[in-house]
Design a protein around this motif. Sequence first.
Motif, short mmCIF file in Angstrom:
data_model
loop_
_atom_site.label_atom_id
_atom_site.label_comp_id
_atom_site.label_asym_id
_atom_site.label_seq_id
_atom_site.Cartn_x
_atom_site.Cartn_y
_atom_site.Cartn_z
N VAL A 73 0.39 -1.10 -0.05
CA VAL A 73 0.12 0.30 -0.14
C VAL A 73 0.50 1.38 0.06
N THR A 74 1.86 1.13 0.67
CA THR A 74 3.02 2.60 1.50
C THR A 74 4.23 2.69 0.36
N CYS A 75 4.53 1.56 -0.84
CA CYS A 75 5.46 0.86 -1.74
C CYS A 75 6.52 1.23 -0.45
N ARG A 76 7.06 1.42 1.11
CA ARG A 76 7.99 1.68 1.52
C ARG A 76 8.66 0.10 1.29
N SER A 77 9.84 0.17 1.70
CA SER A 77 10.88 -1.23 1.16
C SER A 77 10.47 -2.43 2.78
N ARG A 78 10.84 -3.35 2.14
CA ARG A 78 11.16 -3.82 3.64
C ARG A 78 12.59 -3.88 4.46
N ASP A 124 -9.58 -0.24 -5.76
CA ASP A 124 -7.75 0.62 -5.99
C ASP A 124 -7.06 -0.01 -5.64
N ILE A 125 -6.03 0.81 -6.62
CA ILE A 125 -4.67 -0.42 -6.70
C ILE A 125 -3.93 0.35 -6.35
N VAL A 126 -2.82 -0.78 -5.62
CA VAL A 126 -1.67 -1.33 -4.67
C VAL A 126 -0.59 -1.29 -5.33
N ARG A 127 0.82 -0.52 -5.54
CA ARG A 127 1.33 -0.57 -6.38
C ARG A 127 2.99 -1.08 -5.84
N GLY A 128 2.64 -1.55 -4.73
CA GLY A 128 4.15 -1.56 -4.19
C GLY A 128 4.23 -3.53 -3.68
N ASN A 129 3.86 -4.12 -4.66
CA ASN A 129 4.01 -5.40 -4.87
C ASN A 129 4.42 -5.49 -5.34
N ARG A 130 5.94 -6.61 -5.59
CA ARG A 130 6.80 -7.44 -6.52
C ARG A 130 6.46 -7.37 -7.86
N ARG A 131 4.90 -7.91 -7.52
CA ARG A 131 4.03 -8.47 -8.93
C ARG A 131 3.75 -7.24 -9.11
N GLY A 132 3.47 -6.34 -8.86
CA GLY A 132 2.78 -5.26 -10.39
C GLY A 132 1.85 -4.91 -8.90
N PRO A 133 1.17 -3.54 -10.45
CA PRO A 133 0.13 -3.16 -9.52
C PRO A 133 -0.41 -3.98 -8.89
N LEU A 134 -1.51 -4.10 -8.22
CA LEU A 134 -2.48 -4.94 -7.74
C LEU A 134 -3.96 -4.53 -7.48
N VAL A 139 -6.02 -8.24 -3.26
CA VAL A 139 -4.62 -8.56 -1.60
C VAL A 139 -5.66 -9.43 -0.70
N TYR A 140 -6.93 -9.09 -0.57
CA TYR A 140 -8.01 -9.44 0.36
C TYR A 140 -7.91 -10.16 0.17
N LEU A 141 -8.30 -11.00 -1.15
CA LEU A 141 -8.06 -12.16 -1.48
C LEU A 141 -6.89 -13.14 -1.27
#
Length: 168
Positions: A73-78, A124-134, A139-141
């Motif tokens: 959600v935030t696009c912050r790194s691990r 709404d699209i979250v953009r911080g996952n390695r899979r790309g925008p989702l 994410v909930y599923l």
Amino acid sequence: MMLPPSLAEDVFDAPLRVQFEVFLDEHRAAIRGALDGLSEEEARRSLVPSATTLLGLLKHATFVEKVWFDEAVTCRSRSEIGIPATPHESFLLTDADTVASVQRAHEQACQASRLATASLGLDDIVRGNRRGPLPLRWVYLHMLRELAQHCGHADILREQVLAAREPG
């Protein structure tokens, strides 16, 4: 004041977002509750060849909350979030990890997840996952799938731990 629904059976006709959140919260509570009444030794007991323990499962569930509801959600790194780089590392326990501390960390992560998504819609699209925008819906599923799988693991491990107790 009307309380929000708390059981899946209470949300048959509720909006999809409410259904997702209630199901997620049931699974979150179940995996956290798998440690209830166990000693520190029992929670750390290794019953399989992998690093999976009951305490490690909950620590991993905390990691997963942060991956999907902070990183995505935030696009912050691990490293910015302060979580391990890999899922495998998230199961590893330190001497500081206790049943109480890991349960507390998980509850805090779940609360942060709820806050992070409160203003978002399912599309709404979250953009911080390695899979790309989702979409948040995905994410909930994914989280439901992840938590359901680990709740099953926790049920089996807990059954084994309790069966190993001395009769008394």
